[in-house]
Design a protein around this motif. Structure first.
Motif, PDB file in Angstrom:
ATOM      1  N   HIS A   6       0.863  -1.175   0.000  1.00  0.00           N
ATOM      2  CA  HIS A   6       0.000   0.000   0.000  1.00  0.00           C
ATOM      3  C   HIS A   6       0.899   1.226   0.000  1.00  0.00           C
ATOM      4  O   HIS A   6       1.749   1.373   0.893  1.00  0.00           O
ATOM      5  CB  HIS A   6      -0.897   0.034   1.246  1.00  0.00           C
ATOM      6  N   ILE A   7       0.712   2.099  -0.992  1.00  0.00           N
ATOM      7  CA  ILE A   7       1.542   3.287  -1.125  1.00  0.00           C
ATOM      8  C   ILE A   7       0.643   4.524  -1.060  1.00  0.00           C
ATOM      9  O   ILE A   7      -0.353   4.609  -1.772  1.00  0.00           O
ATOM     10  CB  ILE A   7       2.330   3.261  -2.452  1.00  0.00           C
ATOM     11  N   MET A   8       1.020   5.445  -0.186  1.00  0.00           N
ATOM     12  CA  MET A   8       0.266   6.695  -0.011  1.00  0.00           C
ATOM     13  C   MET A   8       1.250   7.852   0.034  1.00  0.00           C
ATOM     14  O   MET A   8       2.396   7.679   0.449  1.00  0.00           O
ATOM     15  CB  MET A   8      -0.515   6.681   1.303  1.00  0.00           C
ATOM     16  N   LEU A   9       0.779   9.030  -0.362  1.00  0.00           N
ATOM     17  CA  LEU A   9       1.599  10.220  -0.203  1.00  0.00           C
ATOM     18  C   LEU A   9       1.786  10.494   1.291  1.00  0.00           C
ATOM     19  O   LEU A   9       0.881  10.258   2.094  1.00  0.00           O
ATOM     20  CB  LEU A   9       0.938  11.423  -0.869  1.00  0.00           C
ATOM     21  N   LYS A  10       2.961  10.976   1.644  1.00  0.00           N
ATOM     22  CA  LYS A  10       3.218  11.314   3.040  1.00  0.00           C
ATOM     23  C   LYS A  10       2.318  12.481   3.459  1.00  0.00           C
ATOM     24  O   LYS A  10       1.878  13.280   2.622  1.00  0.00           O
ATOM     25  CB  LYS A  10       4.678  11.717   3.221  1.00  0.00           C
ATOM     26  N   ASP A  11       2.066  12.569   4.766  1.00  0.00           N
ATOM     27  CA  ASP A  11       1.294  13.689   5.305  1.00  0.00           C
ATOM     28  C   ASP A  11       2.001  14.991   4.939  1.00  0.00           C
ATOM     29  O   ASP A  11       3.230  15.083   4.999  1.00  0.00           O
ATOM     30  CB  ASP A  11       1.153  13.566   6.821  1.00  0.00           C
ATOM     31  N   GLY A  12       1.239  15.978   4.549  1.00  0.00           N
ATOM     32  CA  GLY A  12       1.798  17.264   4.192  1.00  0.00           C
ATOM     33  C   GLY A  12       2.130  17.413   2.713  1.00  0.00           C
ATOM     34  O   GLY A  12       2.399  18.509   2.249  1.00  0.00           O
ATOM     35  N   VAL A  13       2.120  16.305   1.969  1.00  0.00           N
ATOM     36  CA  VAL A  13       2.374  16.373   0.527  1.00  0.00           C
ATOM     37  C   VAL A  13       1.035  16.605  -0.168  1.00  0.00           C
ATOM     38  O   VAL A  13       0.063  15.892   0.078  1.00  0.00           O
ATOM     39  CB  VAL A  13       3.035  15.076   0.005  1.00  0.00           C
ATOM     40  N   LEU A  14       0.989  17.605  -1.024  1.00  0.00           N
ATOM     41  CA  LEU A  14      -0.233  17.939  -1.747  1.00  0.00           C
ATOM     42  C   LEU A  14      -0.696  16.751  -2.586  1.00  0.00           C
ATOM     43  O   LEU A  14       0.101  16.117  -3.278  1.00  0.00           O
ATOM     44  CB  LEU A  14       0.017  19.149  -2.645  1.00  0.00           C
ATOM     45  N   ASP A  15      -1.989  16.441  -2.528  1.00  0.00           N
ATOM     46  CA  ASP A  15      -2.578  15.325  -3.277  1.00  0.00           C
ATOM     47  C   ASP A  15      -3.642  15.878  -4.224  1.00  0.00           C
ATOM     48  O   ASP A  15      -4.826  15.918  -3.888  1.00  0.00           O
ATOM     49  CB  ASP A  15      -3.182  14.320  -2.300  1.00  0.00           C
ATOM     50  N   PRO A  16      -3.246  16.329  -5.415  1.00  0.00           N
ATOM     51  CA  PRO A  16      -4.225  16.926  -6.324  1.00  0.00           C
ATOM     52  C   PRO A  16      -5.305  15.953  -6.781  1.00  0.00           C
ATOM     53  O   PRO A  16      -6.461  16.351  -6.963  1.00  0.00           O
ATOM     54  CB  PRO A  16      -3.394  17.426  -7.503  1.00  0.00           C
ATOM     55  N   GLN A  17      -4.976  14.676  -6.943  1.00  0.00           N
ATOM     56  CA  GLN A  17      -6.000  13.707  -7.333  1.00  0.00           C
ATOM     57  C   GLN A  17      -7.012  13.512  -6.216  1.00  0.00           C
ATOM     58  O   GLN A  17      -8.216  13.449  -6.458  1.00  0.00           O
ATOM     59  CB  GLN A  17      -5.364  12.362  -7.699  1.00  0.00           C
ATOM     60  N   GLY A  18      -6.533  13.423  -4.991  1.00  0.00           N
ATOM     61  CA  GLY A  18      -7.434  13.302  -3.852  1.00  0.00           C
ATOM     62  C   GLY A  18      -8.343  14.508  -3.726  1.00  0.00           C
ATOM     63  O   GLY A  18      -9.538  14.387  -3.441  1.00  0.00           O
ATOM     64  N   GLU A  19      -7.776  15.692  -3.954  1.00  0.00           N
ATOM     65  CA  GLU A  19      -8.577  16.920  -3.879  1.00  0.00           C
ATOM     66  C   GLU A  19      -9.627  16.950  -4.982  1.00  0.00           C
ATOM     67  O   GLU A  19     -10.766  17.377  -4.760  1.00  0.00           O
ATOM     68  CB  GLU A  19      -7.670  18.150  -3.964  1.00  0.00           C
ATOM     69  N   ALA A  20      -9.281  16.471  -6.184  1.00  0.00           N
ATOM     70  CA  ALA A  20     -10.251  16.418  -7.283  1.00  0.00           C
ATOM     71  C   ALA A  20     -11.390  15.461  -6.942  1.00  0.00           C
ATOM     72  O   ALA A  20     -12.565  15.755  -7.220  1.00  0.00           O
ATOM     73  CB  ALA A  20      -9.562  15.992  -8.577  1.00  0.00           C
ATOM     74  N   VAL A  21     -11.075  14.330  -6.325  1.00  0.00           N
ATOM     75  CA  VAL A  21     -12.110  13.375  -5.925  1.00  0.00           C
ATOM     76  C   VAL A  21     -13.002  13.995  -4.853  1.00  0.00           C
ATOM     77  O   VAL A  21     -14.232  13.887  -4.911  1.00  0.00           O
ATOM     78  CB  VAL A  21     -11.484  12.053  -5.431  1.00  0.00           C
ATOM     79  N   ARG A  22     -12.381  14.682  -3.858  1.00  0.00           N
ATOM     80  CA  ARG A  22     -13.167  15.318  -2.805  1.00  0.00           C
ATOM     81  C   ARG A  22     -14.120  16.353  -3.396  1.00  0.00           C
ATOM     82  O   ARG A  22     -15.301  16.399  -3.048  1.00  0.00           O
ATOM     83  CB  ARG A  22     -12.258  15.997  -1.776  1.00  0.00           C
ATOM     84  N   HIS A  23     -13.634  17.148  -4.323  1.00  0.00           N
ATOM     85  CA  HIS A  23     -14.471  18.164  -4.957  1.00  0.00           C
ATOM     86  C   HIS A  23     -15.608  17.515  -5.748  1.00  0.00           C
ATOM     87  O   HIS A  23     -16.773  17.950  -5.665  1.00  0.00           O
ATOM     88  CB  HIS A  23     -13.622  19.046  -5.870  1.00  0.00           C
ATOM     89  N   ALA A  24     -15.300  16.461  -6.508  1.00  0.00           N
ATOM     90  CA  ALA A  24     -16.330  15.775  -7.297  1.00  0.00           C
ATOM     91  C   ALA A  24     -17.395  15.159  -6.394  1.00  0.00           C
ATOM     92  O   ALA A  24     -18.590  15.215  -6.709  1.00  0.00           O
ATOM     93  CB  ALA A  24     -15.687  14.708  -8.178  1.00  0.00           C
TER      94      ALA A  24
END
Length: 79
Positions: A6-24
């Motif tokens: 399981h690979i995730m961006l570290k805390d504090g690293v901007l996640d533009p894909q995650g933000e796009a999903v949250r917005h959608a």
């Protein structure tokens, strides 16, 4: 034997894909979602029979190729 990484961006690293999903999700009426972090799962079929050796080898794979350890964190599950 299988390994699941399981690979995730570290805390504090901007996640533009995650933000796009949250917005959608918000535009679809799911207003209760405050944040989304998107990652990836890599599943490996291994010939190894020793669980500890397999985990060590998969961690080496992560450090050398599978994860960008500067901005990503990972966990390894041997199943």
């Amino acid at each position: 034997m299988k390994a699941r990484v399981h690979i995730m961006l570290k805390d504090g690293v901007l996640d533009p894909q995650g933000e796009a999903v949250r917005h959608a999700l918000g535009t679809l009426g799911f207003a209760g979602v405050e944040g989304v972090r998107q990652g990836k799962v890599i599943e490996l079929d291994l010939t190894a029979t020793d669980k500890a050796a397999a985990e060590t080898e998969v961690r080496q794979m992560c450090e050398k190729l599978l994860a960008n350890t500067v901005i990503e964190k990972y966990t390894v599950d041997i199943v």
